[in-house]
Every structure is written in C-alpha cells, then in structure tokens.
Design an enzyme around this catalytic site. Structure first.
Site, PDB file in Angstrom:
ATOM      1  N   GLU A  79       0.818  -1.212   0.000  1.00 42.02           N
ATOM      2  CA  GLU A  79       0.000   0.000   0.000  1.00 42.02           C
ATOM      3  C   GLU A  79       0.852   1.263   0.000  1.00 42.02           C
ATOM      4  OE1 GLU A  79      -2.647  -3.262   1.100  1.00 42.02           O
ATOM      5  OE2 GLU A  79      -0.618  -2.690   1.734  1.00 42.02           O
ATOM      6  N   HIS A 148     -10.351  -6.389   9.107  1.00 42.50           N
ATOM      7  CA  HIS A 148     -10.972  -5.989   7.840  1.00 42.50           C
ATOM      8  C   HIS A 148     -12.250  -5.171   8.037  1.00 42.50           C
ATOM      9  CE1 HIS A 148      -8.497  -9.467   6.756  1.00 42.50           C
ATOM     10  NE2 HIS A 148      -8.550  -9.075   5.502  1.00 42.50           N
TER      11      HIS A 148
END
Length: 358
Positions: A79, A148
C-alpha cells in the site's frame, strides 16, 4: 355565442423526463469509473487485483478489458508503494484513482497520505497540487473480523489538506468520483462494505452531485439524526420506528466528512432542537465527538437536550455474527437515543447499546 377553444399544442421545450434503471451501489461505482476513464485520458486506476480479477469487491470488473492494462493497473501488495506512486503521478499531471482494499490496510500507506499527499501543496508554497483520489472499503457487519472491519475514516477527517467523502446512496456512489477528480487536493472516498449490494433505481443520465454539502434525507421536526455511510440506512430505519410512535425525526447524511457542512447541521438543529449522532467507529476520539462538539459550540442556544451519540463498542470488532451486531449501532439503539433526547431522559452513554464506554 362562444367558440370552442382548440386543444393546446404539446410543448416542445420541456426537457424529457430522465429514464431510470435498476442498478447496485457496486455497479454505480463501476459506471463512475467508466465515465471518468472515457472523459479524461489522464485518469487511470491502480491497486491490488483491480485488473484481471476485477477488484476485491468487483467494482472494476471488466474495466481492464475495455481500457487496457495501462489504465487499469494491478500493483504489488504494498500500500505504501502504490499510494506513493499515485501521489507522484498526480504531481506530474495525471489523475490517478488508487484503490486500497480496506481502511485497515490503509494504515500501511498513512505516511504517504499524511506526510506527502496532504502536505505537499502547503510545503511547496502552492506549487505542487496533488489531484489524487484514494478509494477504500470501510465498516463492519460482514463477519470479516477485526483486521478488515473497522471504521477509521474519522482519523482521516482529522487531517488538514484532505477532502473526505462517504457516499451512502446510489446517486452519491455514481456521482462523487468525477468532481473528486477535479479537486486539486487529495480526496479520500470511503465505501462501506455493506453497501456494495444495495439495489435501487438511478436516473439516466445520473444527477450531478456536489462534494461540499451534507444532505437532508428525511425532513422532520422533533429530533435530528446525523449519520453517514453504512449508518444511514439504519438511521432511516430508526426514523421509521420513531414515526410509528409519533416522533418526527429529521435524518442528515453527512456525505462529506471533511470539511464538515456546519450550515446544514446547525440549520437542522434550529428546526428540531435535539440531536443524535450515529457513528460506527469507536466513541473515544470519534467523528461523532467532533460533530457533537460543533453542535454544542455553535448551536448551544438551540439545544433543548444534550447531544446523544450512538457509536460502536470499544472493542476490536468480533467475528461472531451476534457479537458483531451487538457491537455496532442498530436501528433500535438509534431510536432509543432519540427517545431519550425527545423525552429528556438524559444521555445514555457511548456504546452501541447505550450502556457506556467499553
């Protein structure tokens, strides 16, 4: 004797009524990408599995076949690296859309977002704009467990130099991307994971959407319910529960988490004199706290009761379905907070069940 008047000729200057089509939140986002890619050759999408796989949540499904791998770019699982690449491309004049799978993983790119994207315009004396859009999924309710499922968008709404959006409707999912790409500053778009399958009708052509104001989703006169993203649907359900009891709730969809639209919030408070703020994130240090503070600071004399907050339990979000639902705001807990505000029973505390801090 009067003469019969001939039938009026049909008007030809009236705009035809827009057609409507049934679609989903996911498909509305996909069409927004397709439109942007067609309108501006500088636009491209990059992220993990956005190409041949079609995106982790199928938003980009089919786009690589239509636009090619130069404009729909699969990236390594880093990321920080691909967000930094998006920042560099934006500085060089491109209009990148960076997709980060979930908000939890965006923390790996937080240095790039905070120390580069949000600050370069200021640190360069206005010479380096960063017209970057970063999309990511947020929120719980899908049994994906703690790594998540958290709602961290309030952290990003804390950062000067960013614009932060949370589309909760089909219209906003379809319409927010293009104006976000026109913004010279970085824009973060948070898509609640529970909304991707949301189905409804969308006009064709779709309505224009601004990225500056909150929206009144339901008018009312007794209490203001403030929500955003995945909390909007639950809040509208709560308003229906309250209506059955004779309590007329107004529902405000924040839509834009930074900068907050104080005028819409305070205008609603002036009509209802009571407020409940719904936020799936943890109560301590939350966006709900910021909204509550602004209502108290700027609308104190309009308040007839303390501002209520309904937030997520202060625990890592559980995997078990019944525990996950208990940890998140629900229509019943939102309605209970509104009843307290209207009946003057006083604040009930901060957890989703109104029982105080976790």
């Amino acid at each position: 004797m009067t003469t019969a008047r001939a039938p009026s000729a049909p008007r030809h200057d009236a705009a035809p009524a827009p057609e409507t089509a049934v679609t989903t939140y996911r498909e509305a986002l996909r069409e927004a990408h397709r439109e942007a890619l067609r309108r501006d050759p500088r636009v491209f999408l990059m992220g993990e599995d956005v190409g041949r796989y079609g995106g982790s949540f199928a938003v980009s499904l089919g786009l690589v076949e239509e636009f090619g791998e130069e404009r729909i770019r699969d990236t390594p699982l880093s990321e920080s690296a691909f967000t930094g690449a998006g920042i560099g491309a934006a500085v060089r004049g491109m209009r990148p859309i960076v997709e980060i799978m979930t908000v939890n993983f965006s923390l790996l790119a937080l240095d790039q977002i905070l120390n580069n994207a949000a600050t370069l315009l200021h640190m360069s004396g206005g010479q380096l704009a960063v017209p970057l859009v970063i999309r990511m999924t947020t929120g719980g309710g899908r049994q994906l467990a703690a790594q998540h499922s958290h709602s961290l968008e309030g952290w990003y709404a804390h950062i000067p130099g960013l614009r932060v959006l949370a589309p909760a409707t089909l219209e906003d999912a379809r319409g927010m991307l293009w104006p976000a790409l026109q913004d010279p500053d970085p824009v973060l778009i948070f898509e609640h994971g529970s909304l991707y399958g949301l189905k409804g009708s969308l006009p064709d052509p779709p309505p224009e959407v601004d990225i500056a104001t909150a929206a009144v989703r339901r008018p009312g006169s007794d209490v203001t319910l403030v929500a955003y993203g995945g909390g909007l649907g639950k809040t509208l359900e709560a308003a229906e529960l309250l209506a059955a009891e004779g309590i007329d709730a107004e529902v405000i969809d924040l839509r834009v988490l930074r900068p907050l639209d104080d005028a819409t919030l305070l205008g609603s408070l002036a009509r209802t004199h009571r407020a409940v703020v719904v936020d799936e994130a943890w109560r301590s240090g939350s966006l709900a706290g910021e909204v509550s503070a602004r209502l108290a600071e700027k609308g104190f004399w309009d308040l007839d009761a303390p501002v209520e907050r309904v937030c997520g339990a202060e625990v890592p979000l559980p995997y078990a379905a019944h525990l996950e639902q208990a940890a998140l705001p629900q229509p019943e807990t939102i309605a209970a907070a509104a009843r307290r505000a209207v009946r003057g029973d006083g604040p009930g505390g901060g957890r989703a069940d109104g029982s105080g801090d976790g």
